[in-house]
Design an enzyme around this catalytic site. Sequence first.
Site, PDB file in Angstrom:
ATOM      1  N   GLU A 296       0.725  -1.352  -0.003  1.00  0.00           N
ATOM      2  CA  GLU A 296      -0.101  -0.059   0.166  1.00  0.00           C
ATOM      3  C   GLU A 296       0.705   1.285  -0.032  1.00  0.00           C
ATOM      4  OE1 GLU A 296      -2.644  -0.723   3.415  1.00  0.00           O
ATOM      5  OE2 GLU A 296      -4.074  -1.933   2.100  1.00  0.00           O
ATOM      6  N   ASP A 370      -8.360  -9.179   4.394  1.00  0.00           N
ATOM      7  CA  ASP A 370      -7.912  -7.742   5.245  1.00  0.00           C
ATOM      8  C   ASP A 370      -8.965  -7.495   6.341  1.00  0.00           C
ATOM      9  OD1 ASP A 370      -6.945  -5.564   6.480  1.00  0.00           O
ATOM     10  OD2 ASP A 370      -7.405  -4.186   4.614  1.00  0.00           O
ATOM     11  N   GLU A 398     -12.294  -1.592  12.521  1.00  0.00           N
ATOM     12  CA  GLU A 398     -12.190  -1.145  11.141  1.00  0.00           C
ATOM     13  C   GLU A 398     -13.567  -1.684  10.120  1.00  0.00           C
ATOM     14  OE1 GLU A 398      -8.453  -1.565   8.890  1.00  0.00           O
ATOM     15  OE2 GLU A 398      -9.607  -0.697   7.148  1.00  0.00           O
TER      16      GLU A 398
HETATM   17  O1  GCW Z   1      -6.728  -2.524   6.825  1.00  0.00           O
HETATM   18  C1  GCW Z   1      -6.047  -2.190   5.973  1.00  0.00           C
HETATM   19  C2  GCW Z   1      -6.395  -0.680   6.588  1.00  0.00           C
HETATM   20  C3  GCW Z   1      -5.155   0.324   6.235  1.00  0.00           C
HETATM   21  C4  GCW Z   1      -4.047  -0.329   7.095  1.00  0.00           C
HETATM   22  C5  GCW Z   1      -3.752  -1.705   6.233  1.00  0.00           C
HETATM   23  C6  GCW Z   1      -2.412  -2.287   6.956  1.00  0.00           C
HETATM   24  C7  GCW Z   1      -2.155   0.602   8.395  1.00  0.00           C
HETATM   25  O2  GCW Z   1      -7.473   0.065   5.762  1.00  0.00           O
HETATM   26  O3  GCW Z   1      -5.352   1.438   7.196  1.00  0.00           O
HETATM   27  O4  GCW Z   1      -2.899   0.567   7.108  1.00  0.00           O
HETATM   28  O5  GCW Z   1      -4.689  -2.473   6.359  1.00  0.00           O
HETATM   29  O6  GCW Z   1      -2.710  -3.286   7.648  1.00  0.00           O
HETATM   30  O7  GCW Z   1      -1.461  -2.095   6.605  1.00  0.00           O
END
Ligand code: GCW
Length: 705
Positions: A296, A370, A398
């Site tokens: 990311e 995720d 989240e």
């Molecule tokens: O779940 C996703 C989140 C990001 C996060 C990423 C990760 C810290 O939306 O905000 O970044 O995973 O785990 O690296």
Amino acid sequence: MKITIQILLSALTLLIYQKTTAQAGYELWLRYDRIQNEERLENYRNAIKSFTVEGQSETLEIIRKELSEALTDLLGKPVEQQKINGSIVIQKKHPNLNNQLERMTFDGYVIKSTGDQIIISANSDIGLLYGTFGLLRLIQTQQSLEEVSIASEPKIQERLLNHWDNLDRTSERGYAGFSIWDWHKLPGYIDQRYLDYARANASIGINGTVLTNVNANALILTPTYLEKVKALADGFRPYGIKVYLTARFSAPIEIGGLATADPLDSEVINWWKNKVSEIYSYIPDFGGFLVKANSEGQPGPQNYGRSHADGANMMAKALQPHNGIVMWRAFVYSNEEPEDRAKQAFNEFMPLDGTFEDNVVVQVKNGAIDFQPREPFHPLFGSMKETPLAMEFQITQEYLGQATQLVYLAPMYKEVLDADTYAKGKGSEVAKAIDGSLYNHSISAIAGVANIGTDINWTGHPFAQSNWYTYGRLAWDHTISSEKIANEWIQMTWTQDSSKLSIIKELMMTSWPASVNYMTPLGLHHLMGTGHHYGPGPWVDNLPRADWNPVYYHKADKEGIGFDRTRTGSDAVDQYFPEISKTFNDPTTCPEMYLLWFHHLPWDYKMKSGNTLWTEIALRYQKGVDQVREMQNQWNQLENSIDPVRFSSVQMLLEIQANEAIWWKDACLQYFQQFSERKLPKSVEPPKESLDYYQKLRFPYAPGH
Ligand code: GCW
């Protein structure tokens, strides 16, 4: 006279203040309300007249204070400290318990009644602290101490919280206010909260904390910030909590003035070596680094054509002389990769197995996508044999209702921990891959992405405290059941009345299945709104990368719905061991909870219930809504038995949750209905608003974004 009145008045103010913070939940599970059952109270009073803590250290001082305050509150009368021979004796390496203690690793403890005394012993002061909280928990949950004989040691060695906290005090995916680290005032100002935080963590056995976001800022590694980190580390040390930092891979360029961060470059290697030594000069027991690389947008070794192992090993070598570890995250998915996102981490990391330094732990999220409401376990667990794997759970919600929804996560964590990987035949559960027992690894670690912030009750939703508590308890011992954890937490936090306790427990146990039903039933996933992930957005198809869009995950079309990960689809199923992949590959044997995770099926596909897939999806959404209403009814029964501040706060939040559940149901069902072209079953309530209405909702200032 005047002075006496003044003293009385300030004592009263303090009392009122303590009362309000207690009601607002600042005390967490350490409220120590007086035991209400008179008979038990009498037993405890008879058994515990005094306590003795042998020796001198900061940790032992903490134990003295905790015991004196806790016992006095719990028993409703002062329990004095005695130099020798108290009714509770706390002593390191107690001679009578040597046999048991010698067999104990890490910071385990023994609590044993000898008839007229209760002995708590351990090999370390921190073990004694854990034992003290262990004993207090027994009293808080009103267990008999008469013949108590407990030996308890952590199954996992490094039990960490990961704070996704930024230096400007915002918190990525934080829903409880700002970061509790007030970097600006550190190191001069040590907020009492830091110590209360450490104490709460010690009470559940958490022994490490990564202070900063994995989307890292290199500034944390500069002297100005290291001074601040040192101040926190000094405060946490007596509670047995080690500090770790996230290391931004490009730090040598950003703060070191180098031209590259190539892990094979000798200047870079030296830079990290020196940086690590510098860190240890501030913090002699520094835990190590957590790294998110080439994920990311974070920089990493692949920027220089190197592998994750090259990057991790370079840092690991710098940490080795100081006994530090690197936790290298496996949460990677490439920008260009057309491959199913669920497969990418496995493809990337499996070939590296066996090439990592001994002090590298690969940190893997519980599932391959995720932190979704429900995911099958990550196929790396059990598969990487040579590399210790840390579990990364998300405590902050989240994708699970954030701070407006009550979702008790223990059953979710347990589902993953208890899942059998079949790596070495039956009985190769994920938990064993993490605690090191499956492949005899010497390091074991677990991480929970913290849900803690500046809110007075720490976690935003009062029930989100249970997820912090649960995480710590399972990190210590993954065999404890969700029900037992709920029981403990409720008794310590809400009520000692067993009928009230059952109501709260039932509500908690329903909450996760309910949230899965009204958000992503039957294996659906990643349907959340763009960016903030608050609320439904199954229609979203305009994000720059295919795999950021919900349409990528549900693949709804005129024929059906679901992601085909079978052997004729993306073949993600074959990343699992044969026993599992066979089950997942066939829609008739695939557990329905994961059905649409692995299969794209026609709308009229026959489910086990006899319903068509469309009908079943619709009924699940409705069921989720009904379950939340039931949770509301249950909570309302507690009106007069819970203090009004906390009662009404949960009541209001449940009302929000019920509306959000309806929103999810209406938005998702109307959106999918465009493809299924089938009617809603009669028992499903008609939508409150149109699809267009839901699609136009915007939340520019949603928290945690
Ligand atoms: O779940 C996703 C989140 C990001 C996060 C990423 C990760 C810290 O939306 O905000 O970044 O995973 O785990 O690296």
